[in-house]
Design an enzyme around this catalytic site. Structure first.
Site, PDB file in Angstrom:
ATOM      1  N   ASN A  28       0.876  -1.176   0.000  1.00  0.00           N
ATOM      2  CA  ASN A  28       0.000   0.000   0.000  1.00  0.00           C
ATOM      3  C   ASN A  28       0.908   1.220   0.000  1.00  0.00           C
ATOM      4  OD1 ASN A  28      -1.839   2.012   0.376  1.00  0.00           O
ATOM      5  ND2 ASN A  28      -2.276   1.532   2.521  1.00  0.00           N
ATOM      6  N   LYS A  86       0.128   4.245  -0.342  1.00  0.00           N
ATOM      7  CA  LYS A  86      -0.532   5.456   0.177  1.00  0.00           C
ATOM      8  C   LYS A  86      -0.290   6.626  -0.798  1.00  0.00           C
ATOM      9  CE  LYS A  86       0.324   3.702   4.777  1.00  0.00           C
ATOM     10  NZ  LYS A  86       0.135   3.936   6.186  1.00  0.00           N
ATOM     11  N   HIS A 122      -9.654   1.664   4.781  1.00  0.00           N
ATOM     12  CA  HIS A 122      -8.351   1.813   5.457  1.00  0.00           C
ATOM     13  C   HIS A 122      -8.511   2.803   6.611  1.00  0.00           C
ATOM     14  CE1 HIS A 122      -4.183   2.919   6.192  1.00  0.00           C
ATOM     15  NE2 HIS A 122      -3.851   1.795   5.583  1.00  0.00           N
ATOM     16  N   GLU A 147      -6.803   5.183   7.580  1.00  0.00           N
ATOM     17  CA  GLU A 147      -6.573   6.596   7.222  1.00  0.00           C
ATOM     18  C   GLU A 147      -7.806   7.189   6.544  1.00  0.00           C
ATOM     19  OE1 GLU A 147      -2.853   5.878   5.232  1.00  0.00           O
ATOM     20  OE2 GLU A 147      -1.979   5.391   7.175  1.00  0.00           O
ATOM     21  N   GLU A 191      -5.630  -4.420  10.689  1.00  0.00           N
ATOM     22  CA  GLU A 191      -4.623  -3.376  10.835  1.00  0.00           C
ATOM     23  C   GLU A 191      -4.914  -2.577  12.098  1.00  0.00           C
ATOM     24  OE1 GLU A 191      -2.645  -2.519   6.782  1.00  0.00           O
ATOM     25  OE2 GLU A 191      -4.206  -1.048   7.125  1.00  0.00           O
ATOM     26  N   GLY A 237       2.258   2.516  10.669  1.00  0.00           N
ATOM     27  CA  GLY A 237       3.263   3.571  10.507  1.00  0.00           C
ATOM     28  C   GLY A 237       3.958   3.965  11.796  1.00  0.00           C
ATOM     29  N   SER A 251       3.204  -1.779  10.502  1.00  0.00           N
ATOM     30  CA  SER A 251       4.643  -1.812  10.787  1.00  0.00           C
ATOM     31  C   SER A 251       5.299  -3.148  10.440  1.00  0.00           C
ATOM     32  CB  SER A 251       4.911  -1.426  12.247  1.00  0.00           C
ATOM     33  OG  SER A 251       4.512  -0.078  12.465  1.00  0.00           O
TER      34      SER A 251
HETATM   35  C1  PEP Z   1      -0.920   0.432   5.877  1.00  0.00           C
HETATM   36  O1  PEP Z   1      -1.022   1.612   5.638  1.00  0.00           O
HETATM   37  O2  PEP Z   1      -1.762  -0.347   5.402  1.00  0.00           O
HETATM   38  C2  PEP Z   1       0.186  -0.015   6.724  1.00  0.00           C
HETATM   39  C3  PEP Z   1       0.117  -1.202   7.229  1.00  0.00           C
HETATM   40  O3  PEP Z   1       1.216   0.865   6.927  1.00  0.00           O
HETATM   41  P1  PEP Z   1       2.662   0.550   7.596  1.00  0.00           P
HETATM   42  O4  PEP Z   1       3.131  -0.769   7.044  1.00  0.00           O
HETATM   43  O5  PEP Z   1       3.513   1.684   7.201  1.00  0.00           O
HETATM   44  O6  PEP Z   1       2.442   0.450   9.083  1.00  0.00           O
END
Ligand code: PEP
Length: 246
Positions: free
Chosen positions: A7, A9, A93, A95, A164, A170, A209
């Site tokens: 992803n 983003k 998601h 976000e 998630e 992040g 992460s």
């Molecule tokens: C994501 O945005 O789906 C995600 C898991 O981000 P990160 O791996 O940066 O934590």
């Protein structure tokens, strides 16, 4: 098949997409036993679609709108994505939920539109830190899934789900593989409860992460069916290592 998805983003321009894919494809060309997916920004879909044709890498979008067409300035429909060769779309998601105010009802409408239009959604669910600390993790996730899938109970095999935890995204602070396993098992139990004819085709992937060091540990868990990778997917070499980490 396990699903390993990037992803990006709001990162990587169309010209950078070209450079990424040129570097990425040779690194993973021999990988046939898992599904590899790049969820790129809308602006990169066109170039990525051309470059991924005939390869072992699928193309995904990061969002979609639920109406079919019309006066919805700035939005993108399922048929627009399908026309570009997109196979997957991330829906709900965190976000989108927490920055753009997308609620469970909107997520439900998006899932309906995807399933009507033949696009496989990856539904994202996960608790915030305050919810986790209040012992509400399972309740939050069950509510998100039940509302997202309302009226879609018979179609549970046609989606994938990403667990998630919001606090892990992040942050450099992933869930433990054991915690992820417990939540993934719980998600599958909810799906079984929703649909008596459930065939177990929903992959439950972990996101938050993930990096080259921990990816293999998550993939050892019996109910972790893949990964959704944000930050660590922005570099093609690093992402290829994650793809091959198990
Ligand atoms: C994501 O945005 O789906 C995600 C898991 O981000 P990160 O791996 O940066 O934590």
């Amino acid at each position: 098949m396990k699903l390993i998805s990037a992803n990006w983003k709001m990162n990587i321009t169309p010209s950078q997409t070209k450079e990424y894919i040129i570097k990425f494809l040779p690194l993973i060309e021999d990988v046939k036993d898992r599904e590899i997916l790049l969820c790129v920004p809308y602006t990169s879909l066109c170039i990525a679609s051309e470059m991924l044709k005939g390869t072992n890498v699928k193309l995904g979008a990061q969002n979609v709108y639920y109406e079919q067409k019309g006066a919805f300035t700035g939005e993108i429909s399922v048929s627009m994505l399908k026309d570009l060769g997109v196979s997957y779309v991330i829906v709900g998601h965190s976000e989108r939920r927490w920055i753009f105010g997308e609620d469970d009802e909107a997520v439900n409408k998006k899932l309906v539109a995807c399933l009507d239009g033949g696009l496989r959604p990856i539904l994202c669910v996960g608790e915030r830190l305050d919810e986790r600390e209040a012992g509400l993790t399972y309740k939050v996730i069950e509510t998100q899934i039940r509302i997202a899938l309302s009226s879609l109970e018979n179609y549970t095999d046609m989606i994938d789900i990403a667990y998630e935890p919001v606090w892990a995204i992040g942050s450099g602070n992933p869930a433990t593989p054991e915690d992820a396993q417990a939540v993934h098992r719980f998600i599958k139990n909810v799906l079984e409860d929703l649909n008596k004819n459930y065939q177990g085709m929903t992959r439950v992937v972990y996101g938050g992460s993930v990096n080259v060091h921990n990816a293999g540990e998550f993939m050892k868990m019996p109910d972790v069916d893949g990964l959704l990778v944000g930050g660590a997917s922005l570099d093609p070499k690093t992402f290829s290592q994650i793809v091959k980490s198990f």
